[in-house]
Structures are given as C-alpha cells and as structure tokens.
Enzyme design. Structure first.
Site, short mmCIF file in Angstrom:
data_model
loop_
_atom_site.label_atom_id
_atom_site.label_comp_id
_atom_site.label_asym_id
_atom_site.label_seq_id
_atom_site.Cartn_x
_atom_site.Cartn_y
_atom_site.Cartn_z
N CYS A 60 43.34 59.47 21.72
CA CYS A 60 44.31 58.68 20.94
C CYS A 60 43.50 57.72 20.08
O CYS A 60 43.54 56.51 20.27
CB CYS A 60 45.27 57.93 21.84
SG CYS A 60 46.21 58.98 22.98
N ALA A 61 42.78 58.25 19.10
CA ALA A 61 41.73 57.50 18.42
C ALA A 61 42.25 56.42 17.50
O ALA A 61 41.56 55.41 17.28
CB ALA A 61 40.84 58.46 17.64
N GLY A 112 40.06 54.13 15.07
CA GLY A 112 38.68 54.44 15.41
C GLY A 112 37.84 53.38 16.07
O GLY A 112 36.62 53.55 16.16
N GLY A 113 38.43 52.31 16.59
CA GLY A 113 37.62 51.27 17.22
C GLY A 113 36.79 51.79 18.38
O GLY A 113 35.57 51.54 18.46
N CYS A 173 46.16 48.52 27.01
CA CYS A 173 46.04 47.07 26.84
C CYS A 173 47.32 46.43 27.38
O CYS A 173 47.85 45.48 26.82
CB CYS A 173 45.80 46.69 25.38
SG CYS A 173 47.05 47.29 24.22
#
Length: 458
Positions: free
Chosen positions: A247-248, A251-252, A371
């Site tokens: 689940c990019a 792109g972090g 998160c």
C-alpha cells in the site's frame, strides 16, 4: 498582514475545510497558492490559528455553548473566537479589535459574539464540568475504544496526540550518512539533532522551509516521522532481496525500504490509486533510487498477486486505518471519522493483509502496519490473521528491533506500539509474521530387489 487579516484567512480556510472532504493541509496549501501575497511568517501564523481550532474543537464547542448560553451556534467563526480566547489566551480587547470589519479583517462582532468574547476571558482548555471526551478533545464515540486501550493513561496519551508534532527527517543512506546530512543542513543554518530511536533520523530544533534547502533538493534527507522510519526498518529489507510495498501511496516507506536495500534488489511499490503512485516519481528521482517498479493494482486481489505468489522475501502492508496515531499532524481527521468508517476499514484491513500474504515466499516476512491506536485495527487483526493463516508464525517485534536497531525494544515484545506521549513519535503499530519454510518430505520406501514387501507395498 494585520492580526485581523490573519484571523480572517484562518476562518476562510476553516470554512473551505468544512465545505469539502479534503484534509486540512491540502486545503491550506491551496488557499496559500491562491493568495501568494501572504508571506511565510503570515502563513505560519494563519496555520497556527487553523490548527488551534482543529486540535481543540470539542473543547471550543463546549465553551461556545456554555459561555454563549446556547445563543450562538458552533461554526468556523465562533470556534475561531473561542480559540483566540481560550487556546491562544488573547486579551478580549485585542480580539474585539481584530473583528472590526476593516479591510481584509473579519466582520464586526455581533452583540452575542461580543458577550461571548467577554465571557471567555481568562478561561482555559480544562474545566471540571467537561465530560472526559470533551476534555481530551475526542469524538464521543471514540472514547470507549481508546479508554479500553489506555485506561487511566488516556489523558496523558491524548495530550501527546493534541500537541504539535516536530519535523522529522530520514537520512538517505544511498547518498550520505547522518553526520553528513547534519553538516549539510547546518551549512544552510538549519539545526537538527539525531532522533532518539531511529538510527537514520534527524529532528529539526525549529521549523525551516525544507523545500528550498539544497540538502533536500539533492535528496540527502526526506521528511518522515521517526515512527514511520522505525516501522519500515523492522521489516528487515536487505540489499538483493525481492520486496513489495503493498500500500505504497506517495512512497514514504518505499523510499525508506529502497535506502535499506542500498538500491540493490527489486522493490515493487503497489497501490490501487495511480495518482498516488505518480506522486512518488519525483521523490524517487531526487533520492537517486533506481530499483523501484511502480505498479497500479485494480484491487487488493489483482491477478498480478496470484502470478507472483510466494516469490518475495519481504512484504510491507501499511494498511488504511482511522489514523488516530497521526492526529497531531492531521487533527481534522478525528472530526471526519465515523463508526461506519471504522467498521469498513476493519474489513479492508483483513482483506488486504490476507491477499498481500500470498506474495511472501517460505522463510519470508510480512509486516502489518497502521498509524492507529485502536485494538480493533491492530492486535485484533494480527491475531485473526494468525488464526486463519497457519503457515505464518508471529515474528516478535522485540527480536526484529534488536536485529534492525541494535538496542532494547522500548515498545512491546510481540507487537510494536509507538505513541507520541511515550516515544515522541506518531502513533504506530507493527506486527511481523514469517511464513514457515517447507519441510522436506521423506522419500517413499522402496524394498531392496528380492526383499519381501509389507502389506502396504503389495
């Protein structure tokens, strides 16, 4: 800008936010793009007003209702008035002076609003009569979920989530090391200290315009919360491996994984939203990363997954969640969330995790990350996955931490739980799983030539 003009701009942003569904940082950025005459110092003050309202909306609404004697409705304007008085401790006379209807300033206070300002003078963000959810700036429906996790520590944890977040950077080890990045920042008069947990993290001592810095433009550093850095490190991605960021998004964590792999091996960044993956292109080029393939999936069960089953050493699932752990950066998110959102997210998390697991090869590892701080999105999902997927075993977070960080794990043994109050990071949950290696099967018994066979061999 005058103080009143800054307040008017903040009210405009709050009204735009209330009228749509975009996050506050996007709405504020668009507003500032449309009003380029607003300088950097004024933008910072306007943002301070906006986030003061968003962080303390429950308390402000309570005071507006109580001090206004129910004669004034909660709105961006009334919340701003209450925030100035209660959260920012502005004297009543200064508030009245800012609301004078002058050029670029808010319309003059009505008699009811003027009485509200006077009634709020000297008030604070806490009052004994406040319900617990209000005092902690929580939506009522979420209080039982968080109380079940934190109990008597709820106030401490919510205070951490309601405080402003620092600016954390991840050092790009493909281009430099932490000392080199610090020197590059210091040359531009930006002071940063090593983060306490992440070995590749720096924390700014005060905010700076990062996008204009050479250290940022040259890809030496990338903005990333320390908790997010740690979550990526715990996957244990190494040079030469085959890795998927399932689940990019923008792109972090893809960037962090590529750096851990030293740009060697294959890293596939997947997402169901092509526009999110497109946003990562510039970041990858700036970081000097060349081992990433970006792939848009139709759903979490895209045929590509079946074709590549059991072929990756590491798979990272940064699952969509309610985002409670990121409230200090995105305080508006807590007021948009609903019980129905939580129910739908739990279904998606289960389905995404089950599908992504198919990519993991025997002996490979899978990381499930949110998160969130809610057990329903964290431990409950991990426990259900282990029950339903017997060929995966829990890989203890403390063991992964020791391997990746080399220090005692400060946040759990089986699972990792980070919070602003306890660790100074955003709230993060990490569960790690390892697919069991296939056991070699014994060769079938064959009797020697001429020897009698048993009954089963006949």
């Amino acid at each position: 800008m005058t103080p009143g003009a800054r307040i008017a701009a903040a009210i405009d942003i709050l009204e735009n936010l209330a009228a749509g569904s975009r996050p506050a940082d996007d709405v504020a950025a668009q507003y500032f793009r449309n009003h380029r005459y607003i300088g950097s110092k004024d933008r910072a003050q306007v943002a301070r007003h906006v986030y003061s309202v968003l962080r303390h909306r429950a308390v402000l609404d309570w005071w507006v209702d109580r001090a206004g004697r129910s004669n004034i409705a909660a709105s961006p304007r009334s919340r701003m008035i209450a925030a100035l008085a209660v959260a920012e401790s502005e004297p009543a006379g200064e508030i009245v002076g800012s609301f004078d209807g002058g050029r670029f300033r808010p319309a003059a206070l009505s008699p009811v609003e003027d009485r509200l300002v006077r009634a709020l003078a000297g008030r604070s963000l806490r009052h004994p009569a406040m319900p617990r959810a209000v005092a902690n700036d929580l939506p009522d429906w979420l209080e039982p979920y968080l109380e079940a996790v934190y109990g008597e520590r709820l106030e401490e944890e919510m205070a951490g989530l309601n405080a402003p977040a620092p600016v954390d950077l991840r050092v790009n080890l493909i281009k430099t090391d932490r000392d080199g990045a610090r020197r590059a920042l210091a040359a531009e008069k930006v002071h940063a200290e090593p983060t306490p947990w992440s070995p590749v993290g720096l924390r700014l001592t005060e905010r700076a315009p990062l996008s204009g810095l050479a250290a940022f433009k040259d890809g030496l550093v990338e903005v990333q919360d320390e908790g997010s850095q740690l979550a990526a490190l715990l996957l244990g991605a190494k040079p030469g491996m085959r890795v998927v960021d399932f689940c990019a998004g923008a792109g972090g964590k893809t960037l962090a994984l590529a750096a851990a792999m030293k740009n060697r091996g294959k890293l596939v960044a997947c997402d169901t939203a092509e526009w999110r993956l497109e946003r990562s292109g510039q970041r990858l080029r700036r970081a000097g990363i060349s081992n990433v393939e970006r792939r848009t999936l139709s759903t979490e069960r895209d045929p590509w997954i079946k074709r590549h089953a059991k072929s990756f050493d590491r798979v990272l699932v940064d699952a969509p969640c309610l985002g409670v752990g990121s409230w200090r950066r995105n305080p508006d998110a807590k007021w948009r969330a609903t019980p129905n959102d939580l129910a739908e997210l739990q279904i998606r998390q289960h389905d995404i995790l089950a599908s992504a697991a198919r990519l993991v090869k025997p002996g490979g590892r899978l990381a499930y990350i949110t998160c969130s701080l809610l057990r329903e999105e964290n431990e409950a999902q991990a426990e259900r996955f282990l029950e339903e997927t017997p060929d995966f075993m829990l890989y203890p977070a403390a063991r992964a931490w020791d391997e990746a960080i080399g220090t005692p794990c400060p946040a759990g043994a089986d699972f990792l739980r980070l919070t602003p109050a306890q660790h100074g990071t955003d709230g993060f949950f990490v569960a790690l799983f390892e697919r069991q290696k296939l056991q070699p099967q014994p060769a079938p018994f064959e009797a020697p030539d001429g020897a009698p066979q048993d009954e089963e061999g006949e």
